[in-house]
Design a protein around this motif. Sequence first.
Motif, PDB file in Angstrom:
ATOM      1  N   ARG A   1       0.854  -1.193   0.000  1.00  0.00           N
ATOM      2  CA  ARG A   1       0.000   0.000   0.000  1.00  0.00           C
ATOM      3  C   ARG A   1       0.886   1.237   0.000  1.00  0.00           C
ATOM      4  O   ARG A   1       2.056   1.158   0.363  1.00  0.00           O
TER       5      ARG A   1
ATOM      6  N   GLY B   1      13.712   7.705   3.392  1.00  0.00           N
ATOM      7  CA  GLY B   1      13.082   6.439   3.724  1.00  0.00           C
ATOM      8  C   GLY B   1      11.568   6.486   3.856  1.00  0.00           C
ATOM      9  O   GLY B   1      10.951   5.549   4.352  1.00  0.00           O
TER      10      GLY B   1
ATOM     11  N   LYS C   1       9.640   8.836  -1.046  1.00  0.00           N
ATOM     12  CA  LYS C   1       9.620   9.910  -2.052  1.00  0.00           C
ATOM     13  C   LYS C   1      10.087   9.404  -3.421  1.00  0.00           C
ATOM     14  O   LYS C   1       9.430   9.657  -4.438  1.00  0.00           O
ATOM     15  N   THR C   2      11.212   8.692  -3.427  1.00  0.00           N
ATOM     16  CA  THR C   2      11.769   8.237  -4.703  1.00  0.00           C
ATOM     17  C   THR C   2      10.780   7.336  -5.434  1.00  0.00           C
ATOM     18  O   THR C   2      10.489   7.533  -6.620  1.00  0.00           O
TER      19      THR C   2
HETATM   20  P1  ADP Z   1      12.940   8.208   0.084  1.00  0.00           P
HETATM   21  O1  ADP Z   1      13.094   8.572  -1.350  1.00  0.00           O
HETATM   22  O2  ADP Z   1      11.972   9.081   0.829  1.00  0.00           O
HETATM   23  O3  ADP Z   1      14.239   8.060   0.817  1.00  0.00           O
HETATM   24  P2  ADP Z   1      12.270   5.583  -0.927  1.00  0.00           P
HETATM   25  O4  ADP Z   1      11.288   5.810  -1.996  1.00  0.00           O
HETATM   26  O5  ADP Z   1      13.674   5.292  -1.335  1.00  0.00           O
HETATM   27  O6  ADP Z   1      12.256   6.770   0.157  1.00  0.00           O
HETATM   28  O7  ADP Z   1      11.705   4.405  -0.015  1.00  0.00           O
HETATM   29  C1  ADP Z   1      12.422   3.904   1.099  1.00  0.00           C
HETATM   30  C2  ADP Z   1      12.343   2.385   1.115  1.00  0.00           C
HETATM   31  O8  ADP Z   1      11.002   1.972   1.259  1.00  0.00           O
HETATM   32  C3  ADP Z   1      12.839   1.749  -0.180  1.00  0.00           C
HETATM   33  O9  ADP Z   1      13.503   0.547   0.155  1.00  0.00           O
HETATM   34  C4  ADP Z   1      11.563   1.483  -0.960  1.00  0.00           C
HETATM   35  O10 ADP Z   1      11.714   0.369  -1.818  1.00  0.00           O
HETATM   36  C5  ADP Z   1      10.568   1.208   0.140  1.00  0.00           C
HETATM   37  N1  ADP Z   1       9.210   1.670  -0.201  1.00  0.00           N
HETATM   38  C6  ADP Z   1       8.847   2.805  -0.843  1.00  0.00           C
HETATM   39  N2  ADP Z   1       7.511   2.892  -0.953  1.00  0.00           N
HETATM   40  C7  ADP Z   1       7.005   1.789  -0.355  1.00  0.00           C
HETATM   41  C8  ADP Z   1       5.668   1.283  -0.129  1.00  0.00           C
HETATM   42  N3  ADP Z   1       4.593   1.947  -0.542  1.00  0.00           N
HETATM   43  N4  ADP Z   1       5.550   0.112   0.522  1.00  0.00           N
HETATM   44  C9  ADP Z   1       6.636  -0.568   0.951  1.00  0.00           C
HETATM   45  N5  ADP Z   1       7.910  -0.166   0.773  1.00  0.00           N
HETATM   46  C10 ADP Z   1       8.104   0.997   0.134  1.00  0.00           C
END
Ligand code: ADP
Length: 445
Positions: free
Chosen positions: A84, A111, A114-115
């Motif tokens: 989700r 974490g 965002k990415t």
């Molecule tokens: P940010 O860019 O804010 O640092 P990321 O998009 O890299 O965050 O996400 C952090 C971690 O969580 C990554 O390992 C990603 O694969 C995982 N993640 C991102 N969105 C979800 C989601 N909706 N459900 C589960 N895991 C996620």
Amino acid sequence: SKVESNDTAKPEDNVNKTEDDDKEDRAAQSLLNKLIRSNLVNTTNQVEVLQRDPNSPLYSVKSFEELRLKKQLLDGVYAMGFNRPSKIQENALPMMLAVPPQNLIAQSQSGTGKTAAFVLAMLSHVEPVNKWPQCLCVSPTYELALQTGKVIEQMGKFYPEVKLAYAVRGNKLERGMKIQEQIVIGTPGTVLDWCAKLKFIEPKKIRVFVLDEADVMIATQGHQDQSIRIQRMLPKDCQMLLFSATFEDSVWSFAQRIVPDPNIIKLKREEETLDTIKQYYVLCNSKEEKFQALCNIYGAITIAQAMIFCHTRKTAGWLAGELSREGHQVALLSGEMMVEQRAAVIQRFREGKEKVLVTTNVCARGIDVEQVSVVINFDLPVDKDGTLTMRHTFTGLGAQDALGKRGLAINMVDSKFSMNILNRIEEHFSKFLSFVLCLTAFFGG
Ligand code: ADP
């Protein structure tokens, strides 16, 4: 809160810090977080949403199905193990996928998803039949660009018609050629060259522009200017998205130059709390006494896992060496190590291969290791301008609370200067440290 540093205790590592060093630190930390993070951070805070048009209904989604993604993308999302949307994704995704596209400035700690969110937005907006760049993403460093590229490749696994090009140093193309990949990710300098000088990209055909890690980006004046020049070449109706882990005023003013008429999403960091963390402090007269005190309590702290924070690389190196000589198995995490090495050290520690991790405040900034239940501030945590950096020391412990476990923090105080800092910590948390351990009384000096 600031601590007056009218004293001699100046962190030697930081004396000649330049803007570039600082940027390198931030970029390295960001990369480190990406390398070690395998899931979302837990947040209980509410997302703050500021809509450009306050009259339009605020959409948020609780599932990826509600987003009506292309099948190939939904499959990609599930294949990554996402069940989700994360907290910020709940609000950010509907805005980013809206028709007409909306601009967004989003801030939340590393974490929080965002990415993954902007990668999904880019992939959704691509028209695979068009063989030209339609989405452009700029990252502060080569390594960060590659990391984001990996996420694009993973999420687009079932959508092979969409191709990705890297606009990074060393990627030389023939003069006069046009890029056919639909998504281009790169660093500001190369992206600008590819758009302006070399014309590998037609900026007027870009539909989505992403500026990632804005806080790291602006640490370099050149990157700011380049990003703004790229932005000015894009069509007026191009969707502009900007992401940042932190939101100082400087980031904010830069964000507003990059993103016109933005929606704004903010997710506050978890508030640090000392309520369930027992605080101790140990009074010592010197580094050696602090070491002795540490040896005296070593058995107790290694029942669980502990992190020991030092102010400088030098002290951290010294301490790790001394502890090893005493026969203790400790890991050292230090700023001079390559990011990959650092990630490996943290990984081993996470797996419990070492029970004690010695590190510097700066190096461990923003790193949460959930199972840490003891934090030792061998030097009290202040950064180069004397600002308290408690948060970094305590987020790991904070995570323990959810599990109902209790954390323990031991602050080693060795001068009037550190006593002063300690008082600031108490003030900061409006709470007196609950226990006082005097080295002489409890450890026999
Ligand atoms: P940010 O860019 O804010 O640092 P990321 O998009 O890299 O965050 O996400 C952090 C971690 O969580 C990554 O390992 C990603 O694969 C995982 N993640 C991102 N969105 C979800 C989601 N909706 N459900 C589960 N895991 C996620």
